[in-house]
Design a protein around this motif. Structure first.
Motif, PDB file in Angstrom:
ATOM      1  N   SER A   1      -1.791   4.343   6.472  1.00 17.33           N
ATOM      2  CA  SER A   1      -2.213   2.982   6.131  1.00 17.33           C
ATOM      3  C   SER A   1      -2.771   2.254   7.348  1.00 17.33           C
ATOM      4  CB  SER A   1      -1.037   2.188   5.538  1.00 17.33           C
ATOM      5  OG  SER A   1      -0.064   1.882   6.527  1.00 17.33           O
ATOM      6  N   ALA A   2      -2.225   2.557   8.516  1.00 15.57           N
ATOM      7  CA  ALA A   2      -2.757   1.961   9.745  1.00 15.57           C
ATOM      8  C   ALA A   2      -4.177   2.463  10.021  1.00 15.57           C
ATOM      9  CB  ALA A   2      -1.839   2.279  10.921  1.00 15.57           C
ATOM     10  N   MET A   3      -4.432   3.758   9.736  1.00 15.39           N
ATOM     11  CA  MET A   3      -5.779   4.297   9.905  1.00 15.39           C
ATOM     12  C   MET A   3      -6.748   3.670   8.911  1.00 15.39           C
ATOM     13  SD  MET A   3      -5.546   8.346  10.806  1.00 15.39           S
ATOM     14  CE  MET A   3      -4.168   8.812   9.786  1.00 15.39           C
ATOM     15  N   ALA A   4      -6.273   3.405   7.703  1.00 19.01           N
ATOM     16  CA  ALA A   4      -7.129   2.780   6.697  1.00 19.01           C
ATOM     17  C   ALA A   4      -7.583   1.396   7.138  1.00 19.01           C
ATOM     18  CB  ALA A   4      -6.380   2.689   5.365  1.00 19.01           C
ATOM     19  N   GLY A   5      -6.803   0.760   8.002  1.00 17.80           N
ATOM     20  CA  GLY A   5      -7.171  -0.553   8.509  1.00 17.80           C
ATOM     21  C   GLY A   5      -8.443  -0.564   9.319  1.00 17.80           C
ATOM     22  N   VAL A   6      -8.810   0.584   9.881  1.00 15.58           N
ATOM     23  CA  VAL A   6     -10.028   0.673  10.689  1.00 15.58           C
ATOM     24  C   VAL A   6     -11.264   0.408   9.847  1.00 15.58           C
ATOM     25  CG1 VAL A   6     -11.418   2.199  12.151  1.00 15.58           C
ATOM     26  CG2 VAL A   6      -8.930   2.259  12.304  1.00 15.58           C
ATOM     27  N   VAL A   7     -11.210   0.756   8.555  1.00 18.18           N
ATOM     28  CA  VAL A   7     -12.369   0.537   7.681  1.00 18.18           C
ATOM     29  C   VAL A   7     -12.110  -0.619   6.715  1.00 18.18           C
ATOM     30  CG1 VAL A   7     -13.212   2.902   7.810  1.00 18.18           C
ATOM     31  CG2 VAL A   7     -11.513   2.316   6.088  1.00 18.18           C
ATOM     32  N   GLY A   8     -11.284  -1.555   7.149  1.00 19.05           N
ATOM     33  CA  GLY A   8     -11.042  -2.751   6.345  1.00 19.05           C
ATOM     34  C   GLY A   8     -10.074  -2.551   5.211  1.00 19.05           C
TER      35      GLY A   8
ATOM     36  N   LEU B   1       9.432  -0.823  10.781  1.00 21.16           N
ATOM     37  CA  LEU B   1       9.285  -0.387   9.396  1.00 21.16           C
ATOM     38  C   LEU B   1       9.660   1.085   9.238  1.00 21.16           C
ATOM     39  CD1 LEU B   1       8.365  -1.228   6.561  1.00 21.16           C
ATOM     40  CD2 LEU B   1       6.023  -0.605   7.211  1.00 21.16           C
ATOM     41  N   VAL B   2       9.197   1.912  10.160  1.00 27.06           N
ATOM     42  CA  VAL B   2       9.516   3.339  10.120  1.00 27.06           C
ATOM     43  C   VAL B   2      11.016   3.570  10.311  1.00 27.06           C
ATOM     44  CG1 VAL B   2       9.229   5.531  11.343  1.00 27.06           C
ATOM     45  CG2 VAL B   2       7.231   4.138  10.804  1.00 27.06           C
ATOM     46  N   GLN B   3      11.608   2.872  11.259  1.00 29.43           N
ATOM     47  CA  GLN B   3      13.039   3.012  11.510  1.00 29.43           C
ATOM     48  C   GLN B   3      13.860   2.594  10.294  1.00 29.43           C
ATOM     49  OE1 GLN B   3      14.708   4.304  14.065  1.00 29.43           O
ATOM     50  NE2 GLN B   3      12.858   4.821  15.189  1.00 29.43           N
ATOM     51  N   LEU B   4      13.430   1.532   9.640  1.00 31.94           N
ATOM     52  CA  LEU B   4      14.133   1.051   8.445  1.00 31.94           C
ATOM     53  C   LEU B   4      14.055   2.075   7.323  1.00 31.94           C
ATOM     54  CD1 LEU B   4      15.625  -1.293   7.078  1.00 31.94           C
ATOM     55  CD2 LEU B   4      13.395  -2.216   6.408  1.00 31.94           C
ATOM     56  N   ILE B   5      12.861   2.622   7.105  1.00 33.93           N
ATOM     57  CA  ILE B   5      12.683   3.634   6.058  1.00 33.93           C
ATOM     58  C   ILE B   5      13.545   4.855   6.350  1.00 33.93           C
ATOM     59  CG2 ILE B   5      11.029   5.234   5.019  1.00 33.93           C
ATOM     60  CD1 ILE B   5       8.871   3.082   5.556  1.00 33.93           C
ATOM     61  N   GLN B   6      13.547   5.310   7.609  1.00 36.55           N
ATOM     62  CA  GLN B   6      14.312   6.496   7.985  1.00 36.55           C
ATOM     63  C   GLN B   6      15.812   6.264   7.828  1.00 36.55           C
ATOM     64  OE1 GLN B   6      12.792   9.616   9.178  1.00 36.55           O
ATOM     65  NE2 GLN B   6      14.796  10.106   8.343  1.00 36.55           N
ATOM     66  N   THR B   7      16.292   5.098   8.219  1.00 28.69           N
ATOM     67  CA  THR B   7      17.714   4.789   8.120  1.00 28.69           C
ATOM     68  C   THR B   7      18.179   4.767   6.667  1.00 28.69           C
ATOM     69  OG1 THR B   7      17.637   3.479  10.163  1.00 28.69           O
ATOM     70  CG2 THR B   7      19.502   3.104   8.683  1.00 28.69           C
TER      71      THR B   7
ATOM     72  N   MET C   1       0.822  -1.209   0.000  1.00 26.39           N
ATOM     73  CA  MET C   1       0.000   0.000   0.000  1.00 26.39           C
ATOM     74  C   MET C   1       0.857   1.259   0.000  1.00 26.39           C
ATOM     75  SD  MET C   1      -3.307  -0.492   2.482  1.00 26.39           S
ATOM     76  CE  MET C   1      -2.375  -1.069   3.889  1.00 26.39           C
ATOM     77  N   VAL C   2       1.823   1.288   0.890  1.00 29.68           N
ATOM     78  CA  VAL C   2       2.653   2.485   1.051  1.00 29.68           C
ATOM     79  C   VAL C   2       3.506   2.724  -0.185  1.00 29.68           C
ATOM     80  CG1 VAL C   2       4.554   3.480   2.372  1.00 29.68           C
ATOM     81  CG2 VAL C   2       2.672   2.352   3.562  1.00 29.68           C
ATOM     82  N   LEU C   3       4.121   1.677  -0.707  1.00 27.08           N
ATOM     83  CA  LEU C   3       5.012   1.821  -1.862  1.00 27.08           C
ATOM     84  C   LEU C   3       4.265   2.342  -3.088  1.00 27.08           C
ATOM     85  CD1 LEU C   3       7.850   1.408  -3.039  1.00 27.08           C
ATOM     86  CD2 LEU C   3       7.202  -0.947  -3.580  1.00 27.08           C
TER      87      LEU C   3
ATOM     88  N   THR D   1       7.294  11.557   3.504  1.00 26.23           N
ATOM     89  CA  THR D   1       6.016  11.147   2.922  1.00 26.23           C
ATOM     90  C   THR D   1       5.764   9.659   3.133  1.00 26.23           C
ATOM     91  OG1 THR D   1       6.241  12.849   1.210  1.00 26.23           O
ATOM     92  CG2 THR D   1       4.649  11.098   0.808  1.00 26.23           C
ATOM     93  N   THR D   2       6.785   8.851   2.917  1.00 24.35           N
ATOM     94  CA  THR D   2       6.645   7.402   3.072  1.00 24.35           C
ATOM     95  C   THR D   2       6.275   7.040   4.507  1.00 24.35           C
ATOM     96  OG1 THR D   2       8.314   7.086   1.344  1.00 24.35           O
ATOM     97  CG2 THR D   2       7.771   5.182   2.708  1.00 24.35           C
ATOM     98  N   ILE D   3       6.949   7.664   5.462  1.00 26.65           N
ATOM     99  CA  ILE D   3       6.657   7.390   6.871  1.00 26.65           C
ATOM    100  C   ILE D   3       5.247   7.860   7.231  1.00 26.65           C
ATOM    101  CG2 ILE D   3       7.285   8.033   9.232  1.00 26.65           C
ATOM    102  CD1 ILE D   3      10.204   8.060   8.317  1.00 26.65           C
ATOM    103  N   THR D   4       4.853   9.006   6.697  1.00 24.33           N
ATOM    104  CA  THR D   4       3.500   9.509   6.946  1.00 24.33           C
ATOM    105  C   THR D   4       2.460   8.536   6.404  1.00 24.33           C
ATOM    106  OG1 THR D   4       4.265  11.801   6.835  1.00 24.33           O
ATOM    107  CG2 THR D   4       1.904  11.431   6.547  1.00 24.33           C
TER     108      THR D   4
END
Length: 210
Positions: A154-161, A192-198, A12-14, A146-149
Protein backbone atom coordinates in the motif's frame (compact mmCIF):
# COMPACT_ATOMS: atom_id res chain seq x y z
CA UNK A 1 -3.56 14.53 6.82
CA UNK A 2 -1.67 11.97 8.87
CA UNK A 3 -4.88 10.71 10.48
CA UNK A 4 -6.61 10.50 7.10
CA UNK A 5 -3.61 8.75 5.55
CA UNK A 6 -3.57 6.17 8.35
CA UNK A 7 -7.29 5.44 7.96
CA UNK A 8 -6.89 5.12 4.19
CA UNK A 9 -4.03 2.66 4.65
CA UNK A 10 -6.03 0.55 7.10
CA UNK A 11 -9.02 0.61 4.72
CA UNK A 12 -6.95 -0.44 1.71
CA UNK A 13 -5.18 -3.24 3.52
CA UNK A 14 -8.27 -4.61 5.28
CA UNK A 15 -10.44 -4.77 2.17
CA UNK A 16 -7.60 -6.12 0.03
CA UNK A 17 -6.70 -8.93 2.40
CA UNK A 18 -10.36 -9.99 2.66
CA UNK A 19 -10.73 -10.09 -1.13
CA UNK A 20 -7.39 -11.90 -1.46
CA UNK A 21 -8.55 -14.65 0.91
CA UNK A 22 -11.97 -14.96 -0.71
CA UNK A 23 -10.19 -16.02 -3.90
CA UNK A 24 -6.83 -17.23 -2.61
CA UNK A 25 -8.10 -19.66 0.05
CA UNK A 26 -10.17 -21.83 -2.35
CA UNK A 27 -7.34 -21.66 -4.88
CA UNK A 28 -4.86 -22.92 -2.30
CA UNK A 29 -7.22 -25.73 -1.28
CA UNK A 30 -7.62 -26.83 -4.91
CA UNK A 31 -3.84 -26.80 -5.38
CA UNK A 32 -3.50 -29.19 -2.44
CA UNK A 33 -6.32 -31.65 -3.07
CA UNK A 34 -5.57 -31.97 -6.79
CA UNK A 35 -1.95 -32.83 -6.08
CA UNK A 36 -0.61 -36.29 -6.82
CA UNK A 37 -1.86 -38.86 -4.33
CA UNK A 38 -4.22 -36.48 -2.53
CA UNK A 39 -7.97 -36.79 -2.03
CA UNK A 40 -8.93 -35.47 -5.50
CA UNK A 41 -5.95 -35.91 -7.82
CA UNK A 42 -6.10 -33.77 -10.93
CA UNK A 43 -2.68 -33.33 -12.55
CA UNK A 44 -3.88 -31.05 -15.35
CA UNK A 45 -5.88 -28.76 -13.10
CA UNK A 46 -3.02 -28.67 -10.61
CA UNK A 47 -0.47 -27.84 -13.28
CA UNK A 48 -2.55 -25.09 -14.88
CA UNK A 49 -3.43 -23.44 -11.56
CA UNK A 50 0.14 -23.79 -10.31
CA UNK A 51 1.46 -22.10 -13.45
CA UNK A 52 -1.02 -19.23 -13.14
CA UNK A 53 -0.13 -18.73 -9.48
CA UNK A 54 3.58 -18.72 -10.29
CA UNK A 55 3.04 -16.16 -13.06
CA UNK A 56 1.07 -13.96 -10.67
CA UNK A 57 3.78 -14.16 -8.02
CA UNK A 58 6.54 -13.31 -10.50
CA UNK A 59 5.36 -9.73 -11.05
CA UNK A 60 6.98 -7.07 -8.85
CA UNK A 61 4.10 -5.12 -7.32
CA UNK A 62 5.07 -1.76 -8.79
CA UNK A 63 4.99 -3.28 -12.29
CA UNK A 64 1.70 -5.05 -11.61
CA UNK A 65 0.28 -1.77 -10.35
CA UNK A 66 0.95 -0.15 -13.73
CA UNK A 67 0.23 -3.19 -15.91
CA UNK A 68 -3.36 -3.64 -14.72
CA UNK A 69 -4.35 0.03 -14.89
CA UNK A 70 -6.91 -0.75 -17.65
CA UNK A 71 -8.45 -3.48 -15.47
CA UNK A 72 -8.48 -1.17 -12.44
CA UNK A 73 -10.19 1.55 -14.46
CA UNK A 74 -12.72 -1.00 -15.71
CA UNK A 75 -13.56 -2.15 -12.17
CA UNK A 76 -13.73 1.17 -10.28
CA UNK A 77 -13.72 3.79 -13.06
CA UNK A 78 -10.31 5.22 -12.20
CA UNK A 79 -6.79 4.07 -11.35
CA UNK A 80 -6.06 6.84 -8.84
CA UNK A 81 -7.20 6.91 -5.24
CA UNK A 82 -7.62 4.65 -2.26
CA UNK A 83 -10.42 2.48 -3.64
CA UNK A 84 -8.60 2.04 -6.95
CA UNK A 85 -5.51 0.79 -5.10
CA UNK A 86 -7.51 -2.08 -3.67
CA UNK A 87 -7.69 -3.71 -7.11
CA UNK A 88 -3.92 -4.20 -7.69
CA UNK A 89 -3.38 -4.95 -4.00
CA UNK A 90 -5.94 -7.75 -4.15
CA UNK A 91 -4.72 -9.10 -7.48
CA UNK A 92 -1.13 -9.12 -6.25
CA UNK A 93 -2.04 -10.84 -3.00
CA UNK A 94 -4.26 -13.65 -4.38
CA UNK A 95 -1.41 -15.87 -5.70
CA UNK A 96 0.62 -15.10 -2.57
CA UNK A 97 -2.28 -16.24 -0.39
CA UNK A 98 -2.83 -19.35 -2.51
CA UNK A 99 0.73 -20.53 -1.94
CA UNK A 100 0.57 -19.76 1.79
CA UNK A 101 -2.65 -21.73 2.11
CA UNK A 102 -1.19 -24.60 0.08
CA UNK A 103 1.87 -24.74 2.33
CA UNK A 104 -0.27 -24.66 5.48
CA UNK A 105 -2.58 -27.46 4.34
CA UNK A 106 0.32 -29.67 3.29
CA UNK A 107 1.53 -29.61 6.90
CA UNK A 108 -1.47 -31.71 7.97
CA UNK A 109 -0.23 -35.29 8.59
CA UNK A 110 -1.45 -37.71 5.96
CA UNK A 111 -2.41 -40.16 8.68
CA UNK A 112 -5.11 -37.77 9.89
CA UNK A 113 -6.54 -37.54 6.38
CA UNK A 114 -6.46 -41.33 5.97
CA UNK A 115 -8.30 -41.72 9.27
CA UNK A 116 -11.03 -39.39 8.03
CA UNK A 117 -11.28 -41.33 4.76
CA UNK A 118 -11.54 -44.61 6.68
CA UNK A 119 -14.52 -43.19 8.57
CA UNK A 120 -16.24 -42.42 5.26
CA UNK A 121 -15.68 -38.66 5.18
CA UNK A 122 -16.33 -36.99 1.82
CA UNK A 123 -13.71 -34.70 0.22
CA UNK A 124 -15.72 -31.66 1.33
CA UNK A 125 -15.84 -32.95 4.91
CA UNK A 126 -12.10 -33.63 4.85
CA UNK A 127 -11.45 -30.07 3.69
CA UNK A 128 -13.76 -28.37 6.18
CA UNK A 129 -13.32 -30.66 9.20
CA UNK A 130 -9.76 -31.89 8.86
CA UNK A 131 -7.50 -29.86 6.58
CA UNK A 132 -8.58 -26.34 7.55
CA UNK A 133 -9.09 -26.92 11.31
CA UNK A 134 -5.81 -28.84 11.66
CA UNK A 135 -3.84 -26.14 9.82
CA UNK A 136 -5.58 -23.18 11.47
CA UNK A 137 -2.53 -21.87 13.39
CA UNK A 138 -0.49 -21.84 10.19
CA UNK A 139 -3.36 -20.25 8.26
CA UNK A 140 -3.66 -17.48 10.83
CA UNK A 141 0.09 -16.88 10.67
CA UNK A 142 -0.19 -16.68 6.89
CA UNK A 143 -3.04 -14.20 7.22
CA UNK A 144 -0.86 -12.01 9.43
CA UNK A 145 2.04 -12.25 6.98
CA UNK A 146 -0.24 -11.32 4.07
CA UNK A 147 -1.64 -8.32 5.95
CA UNK A 148 1.83 -7.02 6.79
CA UNK A 149 2.96 -7.54 3.20
CA UNK A 150 -0.02 -5.53 1.96
CA UNK A 151 0.90 -2.69 4.31
CA UNK A 152 4.19 -2.45 2.40
CA UNK A 153 2.43 -2.77 -0.95
CA UNK A 154 0.00 0.00 0.00
CA UNK A 155 2.93 2.32 0.63
CA UNK A 156 4.22 1.59 -2.89
CA UNK A 157 0.77 2.31 -4.31
CA UNK A 158 1.10 5.79 -2.83
CA UNK A 159 3.78 6.62 -5.39
CA UNK A 160 1.14 6.64 -8.13
CA UNK A 161 -1.49 8.45 -6.10
CA UNK A 162 -2.95 5.45 -4.37
CA UNK A 163 -3.69 7.31 -1.16
CA UNK A 164 -2.77 6.38 2.38
CA UNK A 165 0.50 6.93 4.18
CA UNK A 166 2.47 6.11 1.02
CA UNK A 167 1.03 9.08 -0.87
CA UNK A 168 1.60 11.31 2.14
CA UNK A 169 5.23 10.25 2.42
CA UNK A 170 5.87 10.64 -1.31
CA UNK A 171 4.09 13.93 -1.98
CA UNK A 172 5.08 15.76 1.18
CA UNK A 173 8.05 13.89 2.60
CA UNK A 174 9.89 13.27 -0.68
CA UNK A 175 8.73 15.80 -3.27
CA UNK A 176 8.48 18.73 -0.85
CA UNK A 177 11.47 17.69 1.28
CA UNK A 178 9.43 17.70 4.49
CA UNK A 179 11.51 15.21 6.45
CA UNK A 180 9.27 15.41 9.50
CA UNK A 181 6.34 14.07 7.47
CA UNK A 182 8.50 11.24 6.17
CA UNK A 183 9.62 10.31 9.69
CA UNK A 184 6.06 10.37 11.04
CA UNK A 185 4.72 8.15 8.24
CA UNK A 186 7.54 5.64 8.71
CA UNK A 187 6.91 5.51 12.46
CA UNK A 188 3.18 5.00 11.89
CA UNK A 189 3.84 2.17 9.44
CA UNK A 190 6.16 0.50 11.96
CA UNK A 191 3.53 0.84 14.69
CA UNK A 192 0.85 -0.57 12.38
CA UNK A 193 2.98 -3.58 11.48
CA UNK A 194 3.88 -4.22 15.12
CA UNK A 195 0.22 -4.04 16.12
CA UNK A 196 -0.83 -6.48 13.40
CA UNK A 197 1.97 -8.90 14.34
CA UNK A 198 1.17 -8.75 18.07
CA UNK A 199 -2.55 -9.36 17.59
CA UNK A 200 -1.81 -12.10 15.05
CA UNK A 201 0.60 -13.89 17.39
CA UNK A 202 -1.98 -13.91 20.17
CA UNK A 203 -4.68 -15.29 17.89
CA UNK A 204 -2.30 -17.94 16.57
CA UNK A 205 -1.46 -19.01 20.11
CA UNK A 206 -5.15 -19.33 20.98
CA UNK A 207 -6.05 -21.47 17.97
CA UNK A 208 -3.00 -23.70 18.35
CA UNK A 209 -4.22 -26.89 20.00
CA UNK A 210 -0.94 -28.75 19.66
Amino acid sequence: MVAQGTLETVYMVLVSVIIAYIFGLPLGVILVITGEGHIKPGPRINQVLGTLVNIGRSFPFIILLIAIIPFTRLVVGTFIGTTASIVPLSVGAIPFVARLVETSLREVPWGVIEAAQAMGASPWQIITRVLIPESMPSLVAGFVLTTITLVGYSAMAGVVGGGGLGTLAYQYGFQRYQNDVMVVTVILLIILVQLIQTVGDRITARVNKR
